[in-house]
Design a protein around this motif. Structure first.
Motif, short mmCIF file in Angstrom:
data_model
loop_
_atom_site.label_atom_id
_atom_site.label_comp_id
_atom_site.label_asym_id
_atom_site.label_seq_id
_atom_site.Cartn_x
_atom_site.Cartn_y
_atom_site.Cartn_z
N PRO A 27 21.59 -13.90 -2.02
CA PRO A 27 21.60 -12.60 -2.68
C PRO A 27 21.32 -12.56 -4.08
N LYS A 28 21.84 -13.48 -4.77
CA LYS A 28 21.55 -13.43 -6.42
C LYS A 28 20.20 -13.54 -6.57
N PHE A 29 19.53 -14.45 -5.87
CA PHE A 29 17.98 -14.73 -6.09
C PHE A 29 17.06 -13.30 -5.69
N ILE A 30 17.61 -12.58 -4.77
CA ILE A 30 17.08 -11.19 -4.29
C ILE A 30 17.42 -10.28 -5.13
N GLN A 31 18.52 -9.94 -6.09
CA GLN A 31 18.83 -9.39 -7.03
C GLN A 31 17.91 -9.48 -8.21
N ASP A 32 17.71 -10.93 -8.42
CA ASP A 32 16.90 -11.26 -9.67
C ASP A 32 15.46 -11.00 -9.43
N VAL A 33 14.70 -10.85 -8.32
CA VAL A 33 13.48 -10.78 -7.98
C VAL A 33 13.33 -9.32 -7.99
N THR A 34 14.00 -8.38 -7.41
CA THR A 34 14.03 -6.95 -7.36
C THR A 34 14.21 -6.49 -8.98
N ARG A 35 15.03 -6.92 -9.67
CA ARG A 35 15.13 -6.66 -11.23
C ARG A 35 13.86 -6.97 -11.84
N THR A 36 13.27 -8.19 -11.64
CA THR A 36 12.03 -8.59 -12.12
C THR A 36 10.68 -7.63 -11.92
N LEU A 37 10.68 -7.15 -10.75
CA LEU A 37 9.73 -6.42 -10.21
C LEU A 37 9.78 -4.89 -10.67
N ARG A 38 11.09 -4.60 -10.74
CA ARG A 38 11.59 -3.18 -11.50
C ARG A 38 11.03 -3.29 -13.09
N LYS A 39 11.27 -4.36 -13.70
CA LYS A 39 10.86 -4.24 -15.26
C LYS A 39 9.11 -4.35 -15.37
N ILE A 40 8.63 -5.14 -14.58
CA ILE A 40 7.42 -5.24 -14.33
C ILE A 40 6.53 -3.91 -14.07
N ARG A 41 7.01 -3.12 -13.11
CA ARG A 41 6.58 -1.97 -13.00
C ARG A 41 6.86 -0.68 -13.95
N GLU A 42 7.94 -1.07 -14.64
CA GLU A 42 8.37 -0.05 -15.66
C GLU A 42 7.35 -0.19 -16.87
N PHE A 43 7.24 -1.63 -17.07
CA PHE A 43 6.26 -1.93 -18.20
C PHE A 43 4.67 -1.42 -18.02
N SER A 44 4.40 -1.59 -16.70
CA SER A 44 3.09 -0.99 -16.44
C SER A 44 2.97 0.27 -16.36
N ASP A 45 3.95 0.97 -16.14
CA ASP A 45 3.83 2.59 -16.13
C ASP A 45 3.98 3.13 -17.59
N ASN A 46 4.72 2.27 -18.39
CA ASN A 46 4.79 2.56 -19.92
C ASN A 46 3.27 2.26 -20.52
N ALA A 47 2.84 1.33 -20.26
CA ALA A 47 1.33 0.87 -20.67
C ALA A 47 0.49 1.89 -20.31
N LYS A 48 0.45 2.31 -19.13
CA LYS A 48 -0.52 3.49 -18.67
C LYS A 48 -0.29 4.91 -19.23
N ASN A 49 1.03 5.16 -19.63
CA ASN A 49 1.20 6.17 -20.28
C ASN A 49 0.72 6.22 -21.75
N ASP A 50 1.04 4.83 -22.37
CA ASP A 50 0.41 4.80 -23.63
C ASP A 50 -1.09 4.79 -23.89
#
Length: 152
Positions: A27-50
């Motif tokens: 369960p901790k590994f799944i939470q870490d993976v989903t958190r990382t994927l969320r950060k990557i998606r947020e980073f790419s959205d910010n880069a697209k907007n910039d």
């Protein structure tokens, strides 16, 4: 991305994850993976907007998916500025292939097929005879190949 994973493969992946990470750490590994994927998606959205804000108002309808050649071509071909839809609607592949087959076989296609046909006579109709494509042409009696002065 994962649309082609079947139920058996999914069960195999779950069992493998339980064996590798253990039931207490999974369960901790799944939470870490989903958190990382969320950060990557947020980073790419910010880069697209910039990038969109830096390009200016003339690129307001710019989509990053258009950088994919397939998507770009599909978008350009759907655009009817070139009149490609009219060309596609007037072109009848079945009729063209039937005319070609009949001209090779030596049949008259002007009366057989409906629709617009070319007014130019076929080569077999112009010669007045029927061409038989199944017969092999007779070989010359001479065994030597013909001499070509330009090839030497």
């Amino acid at each position: 991305m994962f649309n082609d994973i079947g139920p058996l493969e999914l069960v195999t992946l779950i069992v493998l994850a339980v064996l590798v990470f253990g039931p207490e750490k999974l369960p901790k590994f799944i939470q870490d993976v989903t958190r990382t994927l969320r950060k990557i998606r947020e980073f790419s959205d910010n880069a697209k907007n910039d990038i969109r804000s830096e390009l200016g108002p003339e690129f307001k309808d710019f989509e990053f998916e258009d950088l994919n050649p397939k998507a770009f071509l599909r978008k350009q071909l759907d655009n009817d500025e070139l009149g490609l839809k009219d060309i596609r609607s007037t072109f009848d592949l079945k009729r063209e292939m039937a005319e070609l087959t009949d001209s090779v076989n030596g049949h008259d296609t002007a009366s057989a097929l409906p629709g617009p046909t070319s007014s130019a006579p076929t080569s077999s109709a112009a010669s007045g005879g029927r061409v038989d494509m199944t017969k092999k042409p007779e070989a010359p009696k001479d065994d030597r190949p013909p001499f070509d002065a330009d090839a030497t």
